[in-house]
Design an enzyme around this catalytic site. Structure first.
Site, PDB file in Angstrom:
ATOM      1  N   GLU A 173     -43.529  54.773 -34.088  1.00  0.00           N
ATOM      2  CA  GLU A 173     -43.420  53.349 -33.726  1.00  0.00           C
ATOM      3  C   GLU A 173     -44.593  52.893 -32.853  1.00  0.00           C
ATOM      4  OE1 GLU A 173     -40.597  50.962 -34.466  1.00  0.00           O
ATOM      5  OE2 GLU A 173     -42.398  49.838 -33.938  1.00  0.00           O
TER       6      GLU A 173
ATOM      7  N   VAL B  66     -51.444  56.803 -22.174  1.00  0.00           N
ATOM      8  CA  VAL B  66     -50.112  56.706 -22.796  1.00  0.00           C
ATOM      9  C   VAL B  66     -49.211  57.851 -22.314  1.00  0.00           C
ATOM     10  CG1 VAL B  66     -48.833  56.617 -24.970  1.00  0.00           C
ATOM     11  CG2 VAL B  66     -51.067  55.519 -24.804  1.00  0.00           C
TER      12      VAL B  66
ATOM     13  N   LYS C  98     -54.255  50.776 -38.267  1.00  0.00           N
ATOM     14  CA  LYS C  98     -52.925  50.163 -38.160  1.00  0.00           C
ATOM     15  C   LYS C  98     -52.581  49.397 -39.447  1.00  0.00           C
ATOM     16  CE  LYS C  98     -53.430  49.881 -33.153  1.00  0.00           C
ATOM     17  NZ  LYS C  98     -54.010  49.062 -32.066  1.00  0.00           N
TER      18      LYS C  98
HETATM   19  N1  HSE Z   1     -57.306  50.287 -28.337  1.00  0.00           N
HETATM   20  C1  HSE Z   1     -56.084  49.827 -28.878  1.00  0.00           C
HETATM   21  C2  HSE Z   1     -56.010  48.314 -28.750  1.00  0.00           C
HETATM   22  C3  HSE Z   1     -54.944  50.480 -28.151  1.00  0.00           C
HETATM   23  O1  HSE Z   1     -56.827  47.753 -28.023  1.00  0.00           O
HETATM   24  O2  HSE Z   1     -55.190  47.692 -29.387  1.00  0.00           O
HETATM   25  C4  HSE Z   1     -53.623  50.328 -28.797  1.00  0.00           C
HETATM   26  O3  HSE Z   1     -53.579  50.887 -30.049  1.00  0.00           O
END
Ligand code: HSE
Length: 404
Positions: A124, A12, A200
């Site tokens: 975000e 990233v 998440k």
């Molecule tokens: N390892 C995570 C995925 C990366 O595969 O979604 C993004 O958060």
């Protein structure tokens, strides 16, 4: 001119550097000022890399440099990433993060610290990679009471399941492909065991319901128990197996959050979300259903969200936005098991045994099934009731079915 630093030059972080360089003219155009990279902090050197001149190893240089206004934290984890985030905020710098673990565990504390120091803490990129979902939920859906958020939140597992469904390849081969494409976490256990989706889910739930929800409060099951046999049974009635994170508000204000594989009917748009794509569906009491869709992982999609947040921090430098949620507590979430759900069950038994125990079941077919095995979709019932009714049957699989 706004000078920025990147912490961590991995997938990233390097994407952030590339987007800053490639799109510098349009960023300047939109911001009416340059967003200029000054440092990249990493433990390693990167000889021959086009950004090697920016690489430093001592965070203090960034901390003490009054010119650095915004710091992008792409280190990950809750150790050094948290320490550097706090030090950057205390030094008066806005921090942008793609680090879902840190936001899920300590988001409220870090937003509070940012408030104290008059800077932004924006995240975000922590959910849905490049999909704009945090800011639209915060701003565009602000007039709604949100009743449910559900989503395919992990690109790696969605990629693996898609390859199993479409090509019949093994879990292991599909995981290796996802790793080669840079989607997976450093330790892919966090992906395949559902922890990444859980983090998440916590962030989306906190945003939707206003309270910090910790990963250890969210029952989480990954995809390691999903087999090609389950994929085939599901397909016989036009269902696809996907890993969903869900957070639901009850009428009494209680919150149920969980992560689990679900059978999704072909009529639901989530069933068409394939490969590394993510989708987040939000239900609001005024707007109804809204769905956000896009690339949920990968270098440039995630960098897209990080750089947009860097721009946002500069735009709002004189009036940053603060707390998105408050601290929670042990009672913030309740178990999801008490509400009736539909279930997929597979076992070494006859359909009639399932029918006698559960009532009106829907049989599923799999031409490659071993003799004596069957699988059905059940009527709606709470999980404890299902388990009690099937106590004499040895189940090989038990997954949720998305009912609406
Ligand atoms: N390892 C995570 C995925 C990366 O595969 O979604 C993004 O958060």
């Amino acid at each position: 001119m706004a000078k920025v630093a990147i912490l961590g030059f991995g997938v990233v972080g390097s994407g952030v550097a590339e987007v800053l360089r490639e799109n510098s003219a349009l960023i300047k155009n939109k911001l009416h000022t340059d967003l200029e990279l000054k440092y990249i902090l990493d433990v390693k050197d990167f000889p021959g890399n086009p950004f090697q001149e920016f690489v430093i190893h001592d965070f203090t240089t960034i901390e003490r440099d009054l010119e650095v206004e915004v710091v992008a934290e792409t280190i990950g984890g809750t150790g050094i990433a948290k320490e550097f985030t706090k030090r950057a905020i205390c030094a008066g710098k806005s921090v942008i993060t793609s680090n879902k673990e840190l936001v899920a565990e300590h988001g409220c504390e870090l937003m509070g610290l940012a408030q104290k120091h008059g800077v932004s803490y924006l995240y975000e990129a922590s959910v849905g990679g490049g999909i704009p979902v945090i800011r639209p939920m915060k701003r565009c859906l602000a007039a709604n009471e949100i009743t449910e958020v559900r989503g395919i939140l992990n690109g790696t597992t969605n990629y693996i399941l898609t390859r199993m469904i479409r090509s019949g390849i093994s879990f292991r081969e599909a995981l290796e492909e996802a790793q080669a494409n840079g989607y997976a976490e450093k330790d892919p256990t966090a992906d395949v065991e559902g922890l990444d989706a859980c983090r998440k889910t916590c962030i989306l739930a906190a945003l939707a319901f206003g309270r910090q929800i910790h990963p250890n409060q969210v029952p989480t099951e990954g995809i390691t128990r999903v087999t090609l046999a389950d994929v085939a049974y599901a397909a016989s009635r036009d269902y696809k197996i996907k890993l969903l994170g869900r957070a639901v508000r009850g009428e009494d204000g209680s919150v149920r959050a969980f992560v689990a594989p679900h059978l999704i009917p072909g009529s639901n748009p989530l069933s068409a979300v394939e490969d590394v794509f993510n989708a987040i569906s939000v239900k609001g009491n005024a707007v109804g259903d809204v769905m956000f869709y896009g690339r949920g992982a990968g270098k440039l999609p995630t960098a897209s969200a990080v750089v947009a947040d860097m721009m946002e921090a500069v735009v709002y430098r004189d009036r940053p936005k603060y707390l998105d949620w408050e601290e929670g507590g042990p009672d913030t979430v309740v178990s999801p098991d008490d509400i009736p759900g539909f279930w997929y069950v597979r076992g070494q038994t006859d359909i009639d045994v399932f029918r006698a125990a559960l009532g009106d079941v829907l049989p599923l077919a799999n031409s490659g099934a071993p003799a004596g095995e069957s699988a059905v979709l059940t009527p709606a019932m709470p999980r404890p009731e299902l388990e009690a009714r099937l106590s004499s049957v040895e189940l090989s699989a038990l997954f949720r079915v998305l009912g609406d």
